[in-house]
Design a protein around this motif. Structure first.
Motif, PDB file in Angstrom:
ATOM      1  N   ARG A 185     -23.828  -5.035  18.489  1.00 38.24           N
ATOM      2  CA  ARG A 185     -22.587  -4.270  18.315  1.00 38.24           C
ATOM      3  C   ARG A 185     -22.762  -3.181  17.270  1.00 38.24           C
ATOM      4  NH1 ARG A 185     -18.736  -9.454  17.786  1.00 38.24           N
ATOM      5  NH2 ARG A 185     -20.756 -10.342  17.273  1.00 38.24           N
ATOM      6  N   SER A 186     -23.570  -3.450  16.267  1.00 40.98           N
ATOM      7  CA  SER A 186     -23.824  -2.440  15.226  1.00 40.98           C
ATOM      8  C   SER A 186     -24.483  -1.206  15.834  1.00 40.98           C
ATOM      9  CB  SER A 186     -24.714  -3.023  14.131  1.00 40.98           C
ATOM     10  OG  SER A 186     -24.066  -4.090  13.472  1.00 40.98           O
ATOM     11  N   TYR A 187     -25.457  -1.417  16.706  1.00 36.20           N
ATOM     12  CA  TYR A 187     -26.106  -0.283  17.373  1.00 36.20           C
ATOM     13  C   TYR A 187     -25.105   0.473  18.242  1.00 36.20           C
ATOM     14  CZ  TYR A 187     -30.922  -1.222  15.992  1.00 36.20           C
ATOM     15  OH  TYR A 187     -32.079  -1.369  15.265  1.00 36.20           O
ATOM     16  N   ARG A 188     -24.250  -0.252  18.948  1.00 34.42           N
ATOM     17  CA  ARG A 188     -23.258   0.411  19.810  1.00 34.42           C
ATOM     18  C   ARG A 188     -22.323   1.300  18.998  1.00 34.42           C
ATOM     19  NH1 ARG A 188     -21.041  -4.509  22.813  1.00 34.42           N
ATOM     20  NH2 ARG A 188     -19.145  -3.280  22.877  1.00 34.42           N
ATOM     21  N   ILE A 189     -21.800   0.787  17.879  1.00 34.82           N
ATOM     22  CA  ILE A 189     -20.864   1.599  17.101  1.00 34.82           C
ATOM     23  C   ILE A 189     -21.587   2.732  16.383  1.00 34.82           C
ATOM     24  CG2 ILE A 189     -20.803   0.314  14.904  1.00 34.82           C
ATOM     25  CD1 ILE A 189     -17.811   1.843  16.829  1.00 34.82           C
ATOM     26  N   MET A 190     -22.851   2.523  15.987  1.00 31.24           N
ATOM     27  CA  MET A 190     -23.589   3.616  15.349  1.00 31.24           C
ATOM     28  C   MET A 190     -23.881   4.725  16.354  1.00 31.24           C
ATOM     29  SD  MET A 190     -23.724   3.594  12.163  1.00 31.24           S
ATOM     30  CE  MET A 190     -24.472   5.201  12.316  1.00 31.24           C
ATOM     31  N   GLU A 191     -24.136   4.401  17.608  1.00 35.71           N
ATOM     32  CA  GLU A 191     -24.302   5.439  18.634  1.00 35.71           C
ATOM     33  C   GLU A 191     -23.030   6.272  18.734  1.00 35.71           C
ATOM     34  OE1 GLU A 191     -25.310   3.118  22.074  1.00 35.71           O
ATOM     35  OE2 GLU A 191     -27.461   3.379  21.749  1.00 35.71           O
ATOM     36  N   TYR A 192     -21.895   5.599  18.763  1.00 39.99           N
ATOM     37  CA  TYR A 192     -20.590   6.271  18.815  1.00 39.99           C
ATOM     38  C   TYR A 192     -20.396   7.175  17.592  1.00 39.99           C
ATOM     39  CZ  TYR A 192     -15.552   6.828  18.298  1.00 39.99           C
ATOM     40  OH  TYR A 192     -14.305   7.352  18.100  1.00 39.99           O
ATOM     41  N   LEU A 193     -20.653   6.636  16.405  1.00 41.79           N
ATOM     42  CA  LEU A 193     -20.445   7.391  15.171  1.00 41.79           C
ATOM     43  C   LEU A 193     -21.400   8.580  15.075  1.00 41.79           C
ATOM     44  CD1 LEU A 193     -19.898   4.396  12.724  1.00 41.79           C
ATOM     45  CD2 LEU A 193     -18.148   5.944  13.627  1.00 41.79           C
ATOM     46  N   LEU A 194     -22.650   8.392  15.449  1.00 42.93           N
ATOM     47  CA  LEU A 194     -23.616   9.489  15.405  1.00 42.93           C
ATOM     48  C   LEU A 194     -23.206  10.626  16.332  1.00 42.93           C
ATOM     49  CD1 LEU A 194     -26.999   7.552  15.222  1.00 42.93           C
ATOM     50  CD2 LEU A 194     -26.041   9.058  13.465  1.00 42.93           C
ATOM     51  N   MET A 195     -22.642  10.302  17.498  1.00 46.63           N
ATOM     52  CA  MET A 195     -22.163  11.340  18.415  1.00 46.63           C
ATOM     53  C   MET A 195     -21.032  12.148  17.783  1.00 46.63           C
ATOM     54  SD  MET A 195     -22.318   9.773  22.289  1.00 46.63           S
ATOM     55  CE  MET A 195     -21.023   8.593  22.006  1.00 46.63           C
ATOM     56  N   ARG A 196     -20.364  11.581  16.797  1.00 48.39           N
ATOM     57  CA  ARG A 196     -19.272  12.255  16.107  1.00 48.39           C
ATOM     58  C   ARG A 196     -19.715  12.824  14.757  1.00 48.39           C
ATOM     59  NH1 ARG A 196     -18.190   9.623  19.982  1.00 48.39           N
ATOM     60  NH2 ARG A 196     -16.294   9.742  21.210  1.00 48.39           N
ATOM     61  N   GLY A 197     -21.021  12.837  14.525  1.00 44.90           N
ATOM     62  CA  GLY A 197     -21.555  13.429  13.306  1.00 44.90           C
ATOM     63  C   GLY A 197     -21.479  12.552  12.077  1.00 44.90           C
ATOM     64  N   ILE A 198     -21.289  11.252  12.268  1.00 51.91           N
ATOM     65  CA  ILE A 198     -21.177  10.322  11.141  1.00 51.91           C
ATOM     66  C   ILE A 198     -22.475   9.527  11.041  1.00 51.91           C
ATOM     67  CG2 ILE A 198     -19.921   8.343  10.203  1.00 51.91           C
ATOM     68  CD1 ILE A 198     -17.473   9.393  11.874  1.00 51.91           C
ATOM     69  N   ASP A 199     -23.157   9.667   9.909  1.00 56.48           N
ATOM     70  CA  ASP A 199     -24.420   8.965   9.685  1.00 56.48           C
ATOM     71  C   ASP A 199     -24.185   7.560   9.162  1.00 56.48           C
ATOM     72  OD1 ASP A 199     -26.065  11.135  10.408  1.00 56.48           O
ATOM     73  OD2 ASP A 199     -25.848  12.011   8.413  1.00 56.48           O
ATOM     74  N   GLY A 200     -25.175   6.714   9.396  1.00 60.12           N
ATOM     75  CA  GLY A 200     -25.119   5.357   8.895  1.00 60.12           C
ATOM     76  C   GLY A 200     -26.372   4.611   9.293  1.00 60.12           C
ATOM     77  N   ALA A 201     -26.410   3.338   8.970  1.00 60.98           N
ATOM     78  CA  ALA A 201     -27.564   2.499   9.291  1.00 60.98           C
ATOM     79  C   ALA A 201     -27.088   1.131   9.758  1.00 60.98           C
ATOM     80  CB  ALA A 201     -28.468   2.354   8.075  1.00 60.98           C
ATOM     81  N   VAL A 202     -27.892   0.521  10.609  1.00 56.23           N
ATOM     82  CA  VAL A 202     -27.627  -0.821  11.133  1.00 56.23           C
ATOM     83  C   VAL A 202     -28.363  -1.839  10.270  1.00 56.23           C
ATOM     84  CG1 VAL A 202     -28.118  -2.369  13.082  1.00 56.23           C
ATOM     85  CG2 VAL A 202     -27.242  -0.061  13.500  1.00 56.23           C
ATOM     86  N   VAL A 203     -27.678  -2.913   9.913  1.00 58.54           N
ATOM     87  CA  VAL A 203     -28.311  -4.016   9.192  1.00 58.54           C
ATOM     88  C   VAL A 203     -29.077  -4.839  10.232  1.00 58.54           C
ATOM     89  CG1 VAL A 203     -27.947  -6.061   7.783  1.00 58.54           C
ATOM     90  CG2 VAL A 203     -26.507  -4.035   7.433  1.00 58.54           C
ATOM     91  N   THR A 204     -30.399  -4.779  10.159  1.00 55.83           N
ATOM     92  CA  THR A 204     -31.265  -5.430  11.135  1.00 55.83           C
ATOM     93  C   THR A 204     -31.052  -6.941  11.162  1.00 55.83           C
ATOM     94  OG1 THR A 204     -32.910  -3.724  10.715  1.00 55.83           O
ATOM     95  CG2 THR A 204     -33.651  -5.668  11.894  1.00 55.83           C
ATOM     96  N   GLY A 205     -30.783  -7.457  12.351  1.00 56.11           N
ATOM     97  CA  GLY A 205     -30.600  -8.891  12.511  1.00 56.11           C
ATOM     98  C   GLY A 205     -29.218  -9.397  12.181  1.00 56.11           C
ATOM     99  N   GLY A 206     -28.378  -8.535  11.619  1.00 62.30           N
ATOM    100  CA  GLY A 206     -26.986  -8.871  11.342  1.00 62.30           C
ATOM    101  C   GLY A 206     -26.797 -10.086  10.450  1.00 62.30           C
ATOM    102  N   MET A 207     -25.682 -10.755  10.665  1.00 66.17           N
ATOM    103  CA  MET A 207     -25.336 -11.911   9.837  1.00 66.17           C
ATOM    104  C   MET A 207     -26.255 -13.100  10.082  1.00 66.17           C
ATOM    105  SD  MET A 207     -23.075 -11.045   7.668  1.00 66.17           S
ATOM    106  CE  MET A 207     -22.627 -12.654   7.011  1.00 66.17           C
ATOM    107  N   VAL A 208     -26.863 -13.161  11.262  1.00 62.27           N
ATOM    108  CA  VAL A 208     -27.843 -14.225  11.506  1.00 62.27           C
ATOM    109  C   VAL A 208     -29.015 -14.059  10.543  1.00 62.27           C
ATOM    110  CG1 VAL A 208     -29.506 -15.133  13.183  1.00 62.27           C
ATOM    111  CG2 VAL A 208     -27.162 -14.660  13.896  1.00 62.27           C
ATOM    112  N   ALA A 209     -29.506 -12.832  10.402  1.00 63.29           N
ATOM    113  CA  ALA A 209     -30.605 -12.558   9.469  1.00 63.29           C
ATOM    114  C   ALA A 209     -30.151 -12.757   8.024  1.00 63.29           C
ATOM    115  CB  ALA A 209     -31.127 -11.142   9.670  1.00 63.29           C
ATOM    116  N   TRP A 210     -28.910 -12.356   7.726  1.00 60.73           N
ATOM    117  CA  TRP A 210     -28.354 -12.506   6.373  1.00 60.73           C
ATOM    118  C   TRP A 210     -28.396 -13.976   5.948  1.00 60.73           C
ATOM    119  CZ3 TRP A 210     -26.455  -8.706   3.072  1.00 60.73           C
ATOM    120  CH2 TRP A 210     -25.758  -9.168   1.951  1.00 60.73           C
ATOM    121  N   GLU A 211     -27.874 -14.834   6.819  1.00 61.23           N
ATOM    122  CA  GLU A 211     -27.842 -16.257   6.497  1.00 61.23           C
ATOM    123  C   GLU A 211     -29.242 -16.865   6.483  1.00 61.23           C
ATOM    124  OE1 GLU A 211     -24.517 -18.705   7.932  1.00 61.23           O
ATOM    125  OE2 GLU A 211     -23.815 -16.873   8.924  1.00 61.23           O
TER     126      GLU A 211
END
Length: 110
Positions: free
Chosen positions: A71-97
């Protein structure tokens, strides 16, 4: 997904409460958020982000987290198309835990 920046959970602080330079946007559903989230993260479910984009401080570095990164990649694709930069946390909350980083449970409303 080569154009989307990523960041490892091990490169992030355990708590975003007083991080004035970055914002961690959690795009998971409410039930997922309540089961465990990063302290100081901002919660806006994926489907609500377009309508609530004005709630996000875009002057800060934007990091996006979900359960495993999809989902992070999906929303970042959307945001990048609108000129908003950002980064995806690799592995998400599964990786966090998995990294043994702390989580908070509940709604997060004080």
């Amino acid at each position: 997904m080569g154009d989307i920046e990523t960041v490892a959970v091990t490169d992030l602080p355990d708590d975003f409460t007083s991080d004035a330079e970055r914002i961690l946007l959690d795009v998971r559903e409410v039930d997922e958020w309540e089961l465990g989230h990063v302290r100081g993260a901002m919660h806006i479910p994926l489907a609500e982000v377009p309508a609530r984009i004005d709630e996000i401080d875009l002057d800060r570095e934007l990091l996006v987290v979900c359960r495993t990164s999809g989902r992070s990649y999906r929303i970042m694709e959307y945001l990048l198309m609108r000129g908003i930069d950002g980064a995806v946390v690799t592995g998400g909350m599964v990786a966090w835990e998995s990294a043994g980083k702390p989580i908070e449970t509940g709604s997060g409303d004080e």
